[in-house]
Motif scaffolding. Structure first.
Motif, mmCIF file in Angstrom:
data_model
loop_
_atom_site.group_PDB
_atom_site.id
_atom_site.type_symbol
_atom_site.label_atom_id
_atom_site.label_comp_id
_atom_site.label_asym_id
_atom_site.label_seq_id
_atom_site.Cartn_x
_atom_site.Cartn_y
_atom_site.Cartn_z
ATOM 1 N N GLU A 50 0.782 -1.267 -0.124
ATOM 2 C CA GLU A 50 0.022 0.142 0.120
ATOM 3 C C GLU A 50 0.877 1.344 0.070
ATOM 4 O OE1 GLU A 50 -3.436 -0.076 2.607
ATOM 5 O OE2 GLU A 50 -3.748 -2.149 1.823
ATOM 6 N N ALA A 51 2.028 1.280 0.593
ATOM 7 C CA ALA A 51 2.859 2.286 0.858
ATOM 8 C C ALA A 51 3.533 2.577 -0.454
ATOM 9 C CB ALA A 51 3.883 2.085 1.791
ATOM 10 N N GLN A 52 3.755 1.436 -1.512
ATOM 11 C CA GLN A 52 4.420 1.733 -2.581
ATOM 12 C C GLN A 52 3.378 2.181 -3.631
ATOM 13 O OE1 GLN A 52 5.641 -2.230 -3.324
ATOM 14 N NE2 GLN A 52 7.771 -2.068 -2.445
ATOM 15 N N VAL A 53 2.150 1.677 -3.346
ATOM 16 C CA VAL A 53 1.110 2.323 -4.346
ATOM 17 C C VAL A 53 1.027 3.954 -4.303
ATOM 18 C CG1 VAL A 53 -1.081 2.134 -5.025
ATOM 19 C CG2 VAL A 53 -0.110 -0.001 -4.539
ATOM 20 N N ILE A 54 0.811 4.107 -2.989
ATOM 21 C CA ILE A 54 0.812 5.597 -2.885
ATOM 22 C C ILE A 54 1.876 6.276 -3.121
ATOM 23 C CG2 ILE A 54 0.424 7.331 -0.885
ATOM 24 C CD1 ILE A 54 -1.717 5.611 0.346
ATOM 25 N N ASN A 55 3.184 5.886 -2.636
ATOM 26 C CA ASN A 55 4.246 6.728 -3.095
ATOM 27 C C ASN A 55 4.599 6.802 -4.550
ATOM 28 O OD1 ASN A 55 5.123 6.953 -0.556
ATOM 29 N ND2 ASN A 55 6.472 5.226 -0.465
ATOM 30 N N GLY A 56 4.197 5.651 -5.347
ATOM 31 C CA GLY A 56 4.347 5.536 -6.894
ATOM 32 C C GLY A 56 3.277 6.638 -7.649
ATOM 33 N N GLN A 58 2.126 9.337 -6.171
ATOM 34 C CA GLN A 58 2.415 10.710 -5.562
ATOM 35 C C GLN A 58 3.542 11.008 -6.674
ATOM 36 O OE1 GLN A 58 3.095 10.128 -1.596
ATOM 37 N NE2 GLN A 58 1.175 11.257 -1.035
ATOM 38 N N GLY A 59 4.513 10.201 -6.893
ATOM 39 C CA GLY A 59 5.710 10.459 -7.857
ATOM 40 C C GLY A 59 5.298 10.804 -9.443
ATOM 41 N N ALA A 60 4.255 9.897 -9.708
ATOM 42 C CA ALA A 60 3.769 10.059 -11.257
ATOM 43 C C ALA A 60 2.691 11.314 -11.124
ATOM 44 C CB ALA A 60 2.972 8.999 -11.369
ATOM 45 N N ASN A 61 2.150 11.973 -10.294
ATOM 46 C CA ASN A 61 1.232 12.916 -10.140
ATOM 47 C C ASN A 61 1.581 14.179 -10.693
ATOM 48 O OD1 ASN A 61 -1.067 14.313 -9.374
ATOM 49 N ND2 ASN A 61 -0.350 15.144 -7.458
ATOM 50 N N THR A 62 0.636 14.669 -11.754
ATOM 51 C CA THR A 62 1.146 15.929 -12.257
ATOM 52 C C THR A 62 0.250 17.046 -11.969
ATOM 53 O OG1 THR A 62 -0.057 15.250 -14.363
ATOM 54 C CG2 THR A 62 2.225 14.882 -14.397
ATOM 55 N N GLY A 63 -0.808 16.867 -11.054
ATOM 56 C CA GLY A 63 -1.545 17.700 -10.487
ATOM 57 C C GLY A 63 -2.778 18.148 -11.441
ATOM 58 N N PRO A 64 -3.939 18.760 -11.214
ATOM 59 C CA PRO A 64 -3.703 19.688 -9.993
ATOM 60 C C PRO A 64 -4.248 18.954 -8.575
ATOM 61 C CG PRO A 64 -6.065 19.883 -11.097
ATOM 62 C CD PRO A 64 -5.082 19.093 -12.013
ATOM 63 N N LEU A 65 -4.298 17.589 -8.615
ATOM 64 C CA LEU A 65 -4.624 17.108 -7.103
ATOM 65 C C LEU A 65 -3.240 17.189 -6.269
ATOM 66 C CD1 LEU A 65 -6.859 13.686 -7.603
ATOM 67 C CD2 LEU A 65 -7.607 16.076 -6.692
ATOM 68 N N ARG A 66 -3.267 17.531 -5.343
ATOM 69 C CA ARG A 66 -2.218 17.569 -4.334
ATOM 70 C C ARG A 66 -1.789 16.107 -3.812
ATOM 71 N NH1 ARG A 66 -5.161 21.270 -0.788
ATOM 72 N NH2 ARG A 66 -4.893 19.560 0.634
ATOM 73 N N GLU A 67 -0.473 15.979 -3.145
ATOM 74 C CA GLU A 67 0.018 14.471 -2.965
ATOM 75 C C GLU A 67 -0.777 14.175 -1.714
ATOM 76 O OE1 GLU A 67 4.165 14.329 -2.784
ATOM 77 O OE2 GLU A 67 4.588 15.014 -4.811
ATOM 78 N N ASP A 68 -1.164 15.117 -0.777
ATOM 79 C CA ASP A 68 -2.055 14.513 0.404
ATOM 80 C C ASP A 68 -3.471 14.022 -0.152
ATOM 81 O OD1 ASP A 68 -2.297 17.234 -0.087
ATOM 82 O OD2 ASP A 68 -3.299 17.387 1.978
ATOM 83 N N ASN A 69 -3.837 14.756 -1.126
ATOM 84 C CA ASN A 69 -5.271 14.141 -1.737
ATOM 85 C C ASN A 69 -4.939 12.866 -2.331
ATOM 86 O OD1 ASN A 69 -5.612 17.502 -3.302
ATOM 87 N ND2 ASN A 69 -6.202 16.858 -1.313
#
Ligand SMILES: O=C(O)C(=O)C[C@]1(C(=O)O)C=C[C@@H](O)C=C1
Length: 360
Positions: A50-56, A58-69
């Motif tokens: 689960e930690a890997q899924v979320i970290n992955g 967050q790394g791929a996120n280009t927004g506009p959603l924030r990492e905590d979202n």
């Protein structure tokens, strides 16, 4: 031409339909994972995955959603998928409405079977007995320091730590009335009374401070008596139909509590490396000059960072102590394994409390 509200909402409706289909595809895959796990008898909950899924993501996120979202959304998605595999039973210091319940939801998501327990001891007992698969217990508060009972029970039970999470703890004064006038008794867990003592001295110096087993229990009692008030969360106000007579009354604005997620080793053995992990240990050293200093040498030699060092009396009457140590890394990393081996050789007592992904 800017789009109209109707056009934009139509766009959102279309995306929601696509999301629904994708989420159901994800859930069907999780169902298949569940079948595989049942066949091989392996645990449903895999915190490192689960930690890997979320970290992955967050790394791929280009927004506009924030990492905590991203973390919140996927924690809930995985919670729902996990519940399809098998709903996990989670014990916490109850009743409903406590910060411990909030911590359990923050860590596992809301698709869990909740087991509110009357005390920290009961959370350990329910988890050790298998009534709950996991327990969530407070271990440290940024204002008041360690939660001694939890640390002592780690020593006395076979349960180990498989995860952690921390909450910003905002205390409020809850009452049947809307104001603070005429409050005769303030009820709360001793930790909360301590975290708000400055505020209470200033605003309610005459009121009796009465310790109860949890803040939510205080809120339940305050709902029965107009002259009583409780110190508890907004969640507890909703739960017991109380008004918030004063907001954020804790003395430290950044008051945080860290919680550990515990289970029997046979429920889940140490999670595999997630990339951002922590090892918790309890050790004691022979009572001789320099022994505590020597504990730090293997860490320095192998380049391992220590993030926590607490002591608790060993109750031997000899001024001996147990040390609770958190290290950065995972034993699968050679430098961490080497440091642990050298450290163990120096200790009269050595217990690995857990290896788990670093929490929020
Ligand atoms: O990958 C797994 O082992 C799964 O069971 C799937 C999944 C998920 O929804 O991504 C669900 C539960 C586990 O805790 C980890 C991940």
């Amino acid at each position: 031409m800017p789009k109209t509200l109707t056009e934009l909402r139509h766009g959102i409706d279309q995306v929601d339909r696509e999301l629904l289909e994708l989420l159901n595809r994800r859930a069907a895959l999780a169902n298949e994972v569940g079948e595989l796990k049942r066949a091989e008898g392996s645990p449903v909950f895999r915190p490192e995955r689960e930690a890997q899924v979320i970290n992955g993501l967050q790394g791929a996120n280009t927004g506009p959603l924030r990492e905590d979202n991203i973390a919140h959304i996927w924690r809930e998605i995985m919670s729902a998928c996990r519940a399809l595999e098998a709903p996990q039973r989670v014990a916490f210091l109850g009743p409903y409405g406590t910060f411990s319940e909030q911590a359990a939801i923050q860590f596992f998501g809301s698709s869990i079977e909740k087991i509110p327990s009357v005390s920290i001891d009961e959370v350990f007992r329910a988890t050790a007995a298998g009534t709950a698969e996991y327990g969530v217990v407070p271990v440290e508060n940024s204002t008041e320091g360690v939660i001694a009972r939890s640390l002592d029970l780690f020593l006395a039970t076979p349960l180990h730590i498989v995860g952690e999470t921390s909450l910003l703890v905002r205390h409020n004064l809850l009452r049947k009335e809307k104001t603070m006038e005429g409050v005769e008794v303030v009820l709360a867990h001793p930790q909360a009374l301590a975290q708000c003592q400055g505020w209470l001295n200033e605003h309610l110096p005459e009121a009796e401070r009465r310790a109860v087993s949890s803040n939510a229990e205080g809120a339940r009692l305050a709902a029965t008596h107009p002259q009583w008030a409780a110190i508890a969360s907004e969640r507890a106000a909703t739960e017991f139909g109380l008004h918030i007579a004063a907001h954020a009354i804790q003395d430290d604005a950044f008051n945080r509590t860290r919680f550990a997620v515990i289970c029997l080793p046979q429920t889940l053995s140490a999670p595999e490396a997630s990339g951002k992990d922590c090892v918790s240990l309890i050790v004691s050293v022979p009572n001789r000059p320099g022994a505590v200093h020597d504990l730090l040498v293997p860490l320095k030699n192998h380049g391992v960072s220590m993030t926590r060092f607490e002591s608790r009396p060993a109750r031997s009457g000899q001024w001996e102590y147990f040390f609770y140590i958190d290290l950065q890394g995972h034993p699968a990393q050679p430098h961490v394994a080497a440091a642990l081996k050298d450290l163990q050789a120096l200790c009269a007592f050595y217990k690995v409390l857990g290896t788990y992904p670093v929490g929020e």
